[in-house]
Design a protein around this motif. Structure first.
Motif, PDB file in Angstrom:
ATOM      1  N   GLN A  39      36.556  36.389  37.583  1.00  0.00           N
ATOM      2  CA  GLN A  39      36.963  36.229  38.986  1.00  0.00           C
ATOM      3  C   GLN A  39      36.170  35.129  39.689  1.00  0.00           C
ATOM      4  OE1 GLN A  39      36.824  40.738  39.680  1.00  0.00           O
ATOM      5  NE2 GLN A  39      38.442  40.105  41.074  1.00  0.00           N
TER       6      GLN A  39
ATOM      7  N   CYS B 158      42.162  44.515  44.872  1.00  0.00           N
ATOM      8  CA  CYS B 158      41.513  43.523  44.014  1.00  0.00           C
ATOM      9  C   CYS B 158      41.197  42.288  44.847  1.00  0.00           C
ATOM     10  CB  CYS B 158      42.442  43.148  42.857  1.00  0.00           C
ATOM     11  SG  CYS B 158      41.711  41.947  41.722  1.00  0.00           S
ATOM     12  N   LEU B 159      39.977  41.795  44.728  1.00  0.00           N
ATOM     13  CA  LEU B 159      39.572  40.624  45.506  1.00  0.00           C
ATOM     14  C   LEU B 159      40.364  39.387  45.085  1.00  0.00           C
ATOM     15  CD1 LEU B 159      35.739  41.342  45.419  1.00  0.00           C
ATOM     16  CD2 LEU B 159      37.322  41.769  47.312  1.00  0.00           C
TER      17      LEU B 159
ATOM     18  N   HIS C 150      39.446  49.077  35.858  1.00  0.00           N
ATOM     19  CA  HIS C 150      40.017  47.931  36.570  1.00  0.00           C
ATOM     20  C   HIS C 150      39.276  46.650  36.174  1.00  0.00           C
ATOM     21  CE1 HIS C 150      41.516  45.992  40.478  1.00  0.00           C
ATOM     22  NE2 HIS C 150      40.553  45.166  40.093  1.00  0.00           N
ATOM     23  N   GLU C 151      37.943  46.713  36.158  1.00  0.00           N
ATOM     24  CA  GLU C 151      37.151  45.515  35.841  1.00  0.00           C
ATOM     25  C   GLU C 151      37.289  45.135  34.371  1.00  0.00           C
ATOM     26  OE1 GLU C 151      36.191  43.859  38.263  1.00  0.00           O
ATOM     27  OE2 GLU C 151      36.352  45.420  39.769  1.00  0.00           O
TER      28      GLU C 151
ATOM     29  N   HIS D  74      40.228  43.078  33.778  1.00  0.00           N
ATOM     30  CA  HIS D  74      40.015  41.650  34.091  1.00  0.00           C
ATOM     31  C   HIS D  74      39.493  40.894  32.863  1.00  0.00           C
ATOM     32  CE1 HIS D  74      40.786  41.132  38.358  1.00  0.00           C
ATOM     33  NE2 HIS D  74      40.024  42.146  38.697  1.00  0.00           N
TER      34      HIS D  74
END
Ligand code: K1U
Ligand code: ZN
Length: 173
Positions: free
Chosen positions: A53, A97-98, A139-140, A143
């Protein structure tokens, strides 16, 4: 420490879809990256952040799921995390989510997972995660494999989410 730019789906989809590579050594350079990621996450603000990210395709995650602005910080660092076991029982959670700003939707994931990872010192840790910890680490870890939470939604919802982020980015420009 540096606050880095968080990549978003309107402009950086190709990078966000990359599969991150394993880390070879937990050294001072990696700790500097993790320090930057943590400050970037607190600044956003968010409760988790994966290295991709901020444009770094390495299997690194930072997280702090302690609640409330006045709560003491409880940063966690995960290098090369693996899920050793996931429960058959699942639980829904309204995720954000950012990298997909201002979009929230329900995702169903295993309610509990057992993890193995290297911590900030490079020590191997095995532990169980449940509740928000289980949601956030899954979630991470998605990514790290180029998967976004909107990939768990219907194609229609995903298309609408990306279009909404693109439209907001045009208005903000
Ligand atoms: O972009 C990210 O991966 C971070 C994301 C993590 C996450 C949130 C909810 C469910 C699963 C994973 C966020 O931090 S979004 C922002 C957020 O949840 C939040 C922000 C401020 C205070 C509390 C929560
Ligand atoms: Zn995210």
């Amino acid at each position: 420490m540096t606050i880095r730019r968080i990549l978003t789906v309107d402009a950086d989809m190709a990078t966000l879809k990359e599969v991150s590579k394993p880390v070879e050594a937990v050294d001072d350079d990696l700790r500097a990256l993790m320090d930057d990621m943590l400050e970037t996450m607190y600044d956003a603000p968010g409760i988790g952040l994966a290295a991709i990210q901020v444009g770094v395709a390495r299997r690194v995650i930072v997280m702090d799921i302690s609640r409330g602005e006045d709560a003491p910080r409880e940063p966690r660092y995960f290098v090369n995390p693996e899920i050793l076991w996931a429960s058959e029982e699942t639980a829904p959670y309204e995720e954000g989510c950012l990298s997909v700003p201002d979009i929230f939707d329900e995702v169903e994931r295993p309610a509990k997972v057992r993890l193995r990872y290297l911590n900030y010192q490079g020590e191997t840790i095995e532990e169980d995660a449940e509740d928000l910890y289980a949601v956030c680490i899954q979630h991470e870890m998605d990514h790290l494999n180029g998967v976004l939470f909107i990939d768990h939604l219907s194609r229609l919802k995903r298309t609408r989410a990306v279009a909404k982020v693109k439209k907001a980015a045009r208005v903000d420009a």
